[in-house]
Design an enzyme around this catalytic site. Structure first.
Site, PDB file in Angstrom:
ATOM      1  N   ASP A   6       0.860  -1.180   0.000  1.00  0.00           N
ATOM      2  CA  ASP A   6       0.000   0.000   0.000  1.00  0.00           C
ATOM      3  C   ASP A   6       0.899   1.234   0.000  1.00  0.00           C
ATOM      4  O   ASP A   6       1.554   1.535   0.999  1.00  0.00           O
ATOM      5  CB  ASP A   6      -0.917  -0.005   1.223  1.00  0.00           C
ATOM      6  CG  ASP A   6      -1.776   1.238   1.315  1.00  0.00           C
ATOM      7  OD1 ASP A   6      -2.145   1.783   0.255  1.00  0.00           O
ATOM      8  OD2 ASP A   6      -2.071   1.688   2.441  1.00  0.00           O
ATOM      9  N   GLY A   8       1.439   4.923   0.297  1.00  0.00           N
ATOM     10  CA  GLY A   8       0.829   6.153   0.794  1.00  0.00           C
ATOM     11  C   GLY A   8       1.754   7.331   0.604  1.00  0.00           C
ATOM     12  O   GLY A   8       2.906   7.184   0.171  1.00  0.00           O
ATOM     13  N   ASN A   9       1.280   8.515   0.929  1.00  0.00           N
ATOM     14  CA  ASN A   9       2.077   9.724   0.740  1.00  0.00           C
ATOM     15  C   ASN A   9       3.281   9.795   1.670  1.00  0.00           C
ATOM     16  O   ASN A   9       4.310  10.376   1.323  1.00  0.00           O
ATOM     17  CB  ASN A   9       1.201  10.963   0.948  1.00  0.00           C
ATOM     18  CG  ASN A   9       0.203  11.146  -0.173  1.00  0.00           C
ATOM     19  OD1 ASN A   9       0.579  11.401  -1.312  1.00  0.00           O
ATOM     20  ND2 ASN A   9      -1.075  11.000   0.139  1.00  0.00           N
ATOM     21  N   ASN A  11       4.212   6.800   3.961  1.00  0.00           N
ATOM     22  CA  ASN A  11       4.806   5.470   4.117  1.00  0.00           C
ATOM     23  C   ASN A  11       4.310   4.496   3.054  1.00  0.00           C
ATOM     24  O   ASN A  11       3.197   4.632   2.536  1.00  0.00           O
ATOM     25  CB  ASN A  11       4.460   4.883   5.493  1.00  0.00           C
ATOM     26  CG  ASN A  11       5.142   5.619   6.625  1.00  0.00           C
ATOM     27  OD1 ASN A  11       6.311   5.975   6.526  1.00  0.00           O
ATOM     28  ND2 ASN A  11       4.417   5.859   7.704  1.00  0.00           N
ATOM     29  N   VAL A  13       3.330   0.690   3.043  1.00  0.00           N
ATOM     30  CA  VAL A  13       3.043  -0.419   3.950  1.00  0.00           C
ATOM     31  C   VAL A  13       3.191  -1.719   3.171  1.00  0.00           C
ATOM     32  O   VAL A  13       2.622  -1.881   2.097  1.00  0.00           O
ATOM     33  CB  VAL A  13       1.616  -0.309   4.530  1.00  0.00           C
ATOM     34  CG1 VAL A  13       1.348  -1.462   5.495  1.00  0.00           C
ATOM     35  CG2 VAL A  13       1.435   1.025   5.238  1.00  0.00           C
ATOM     36  N   ASP A 109      -6.815   3.340  -1.619  1.00  0.00           N
ATOM     37  CA  ASP A 109      -6.681   2.952  -0.215  1.00  0.00           C
ATOM     38  C   ASP A 109      -8.044   2.953   0.487  1.00  0.00           C
ATOM     39  O   ASP A 109      -8.326   2.095   1.328  1.00  0.00           O
ATOM     40  CB  ASP A 109      -5.699   3.860   0.510  1.00  0.00           C
ATOM     41  CG  ASP A 109      -6.055   5.339   0.387  1.00  0.00           C
ATOM     42  OD1 ASP A 109      -6.771   5.714  -0.561  1.00  0.00           O
ATOM     43  OD2 ASP A 109      -5.597   6.128   1.237  1.00  0.00           O
ATOM     44  N   ASP A 129      -8.912   6.200   8.424  1.00  0.00           N
ATOM     45  CA  ASP A 129      -7.513   5.889   8.103  1.00  0.00           C
ATOM     46  C   ASP A 129      -6.669   7.117   8.448  1.00  0.00           C
ATOM     47  O   ASP A 129      -6.818   8.179   7.846  1.00  0.00           O
ATOM     48  CB  ASP A 129      -7.380   5.553   6.620  1.00  0.00           C
ATOM     49  CG  ASP A 129      -6.034   4.926   6.288  1.00  0.00           C
ATOM     50  OD1 ASP A 129      -5.095   5.060   7.100  1.00  0.00           O
ATOM     51  OD2 ASP A 129      -5.914   4.295   5.222  1.00  0.00           O
TER      52      ASP A 129
END
Length: 255
Positions: A6, A8-9, A11, A13, A109, A129
């Site tokens: 996943d 993300g901006n 991290n 994951v 997400d 989230d």
């Protein structure tokens, strides 16, 4: 076993999952300047850390809200795993009925979390989230994804506060002993941690009022553990929600 990613901006994951068994969930910093090879080395190091062999991984799925990294991470997985990953996006089966003005604009997400929330906790449900932004997604009692909210994230708020003031220091994300702070640090902690928790409590009240009924609430994301304990509403903290959703979507498309 599949490798789920996943992006993300803040991290990336990464986790390995096989049906109900999750082998690991880890976070690395999102970095758009890294090359394919650098991501290969990073992911290979994680697999070695948990003694997972490449040949045991039968599939890979990627969800991303950082388009510049999509092809880089996808290519790195092809190089590492010798297979083409599934990228969550248009054309991928999710089983989710999205009632939005423009369903294509819904972040992957958010879709992944909603799929997992429905599967594991049922409808109606609200998913929170907490990452770079704090996003709230609502699935109604008919299992429709009907929308939500996007709130400035905890660290975004803190960084903005520190960067735009002359005398406020950087602080750790932990709650003060009292809501009413008696020094600068405690005042900032209350304003960041307690205020975010109060914001979530207040948004849930307004969501439920608009729906006409209450829902289950599940929170995930890297900062959920710092905020959820200070919410007054009953909120389930599931740090593996996104990983579970990726596995469900992968299974739907493989079948």
């Amino acid at each position: 076993m599949i490798l789920a990613i996943d992006i993300g901006n803040t991290n990336v994951v990464i986790g390995c999952i096989e049906e109900e068994k999750i082998y690991f969930v880890e976070r690395v910093s999102t970095n758009t300047s890294k090359t394919e090879l650098e991501y290969v080395v990073e992911f290979k190091t994680l697999l070695d850390l948990y003694s997972i062999k490449i040949e045991d991984i039968k599939g890979c799925i990627i969800a991303s809200v950082v388009p510049p990294l999509n092809n880089i991470v996808k290519a790195s997985m092809e190089k590492l795993l010798h297979m083409t990953p599934l990228l969550v996006g248009p054309g991928v089966k999710t089983g989710l009925n999205i009632l939005m003005d423009n369903p294509a604009q819904v972040g992957s997400d958010l879709i992944v979390n909603a799929v997992a929330g429905l599967q594991y906790y049922g409808a109606p449900i609200v998913m929170i989230d907490m990452g770079t932004a704090t996003t709230i997604s609502v699935v109604d009692d008919k299992k429709n994804y009907i929308g939500g909210q996007i709130i400035p994230g905890v660290r975004v708020s803190l960084d903005s506060l520190v960067n735009r003031t002359s005398q406020l220091p950087r602080i750790s994300l932990e709650a003060p002993k009292k809501v009413i702070g008696r020094n600068t640090i405690d005042c900032m902690k209350s304003g960041i941690v307690i205020a975010q928790a109060a914001s979530i409590d207040g948004m849930l009240d307004r969501i439920w009022e608009e729906l006409g009924y209450q829902t289950k609430v599940v929170a995930t994301g890297g900062l959920a553990g710092s905020i959820v304990p200070y919410c007054k509403k009953e909120i389930i903290h599931d740090n593996e929600l996104t990983l579970k959703g990726l596995y469900i979507i992968y299974s739907k498309n493989v079948e």
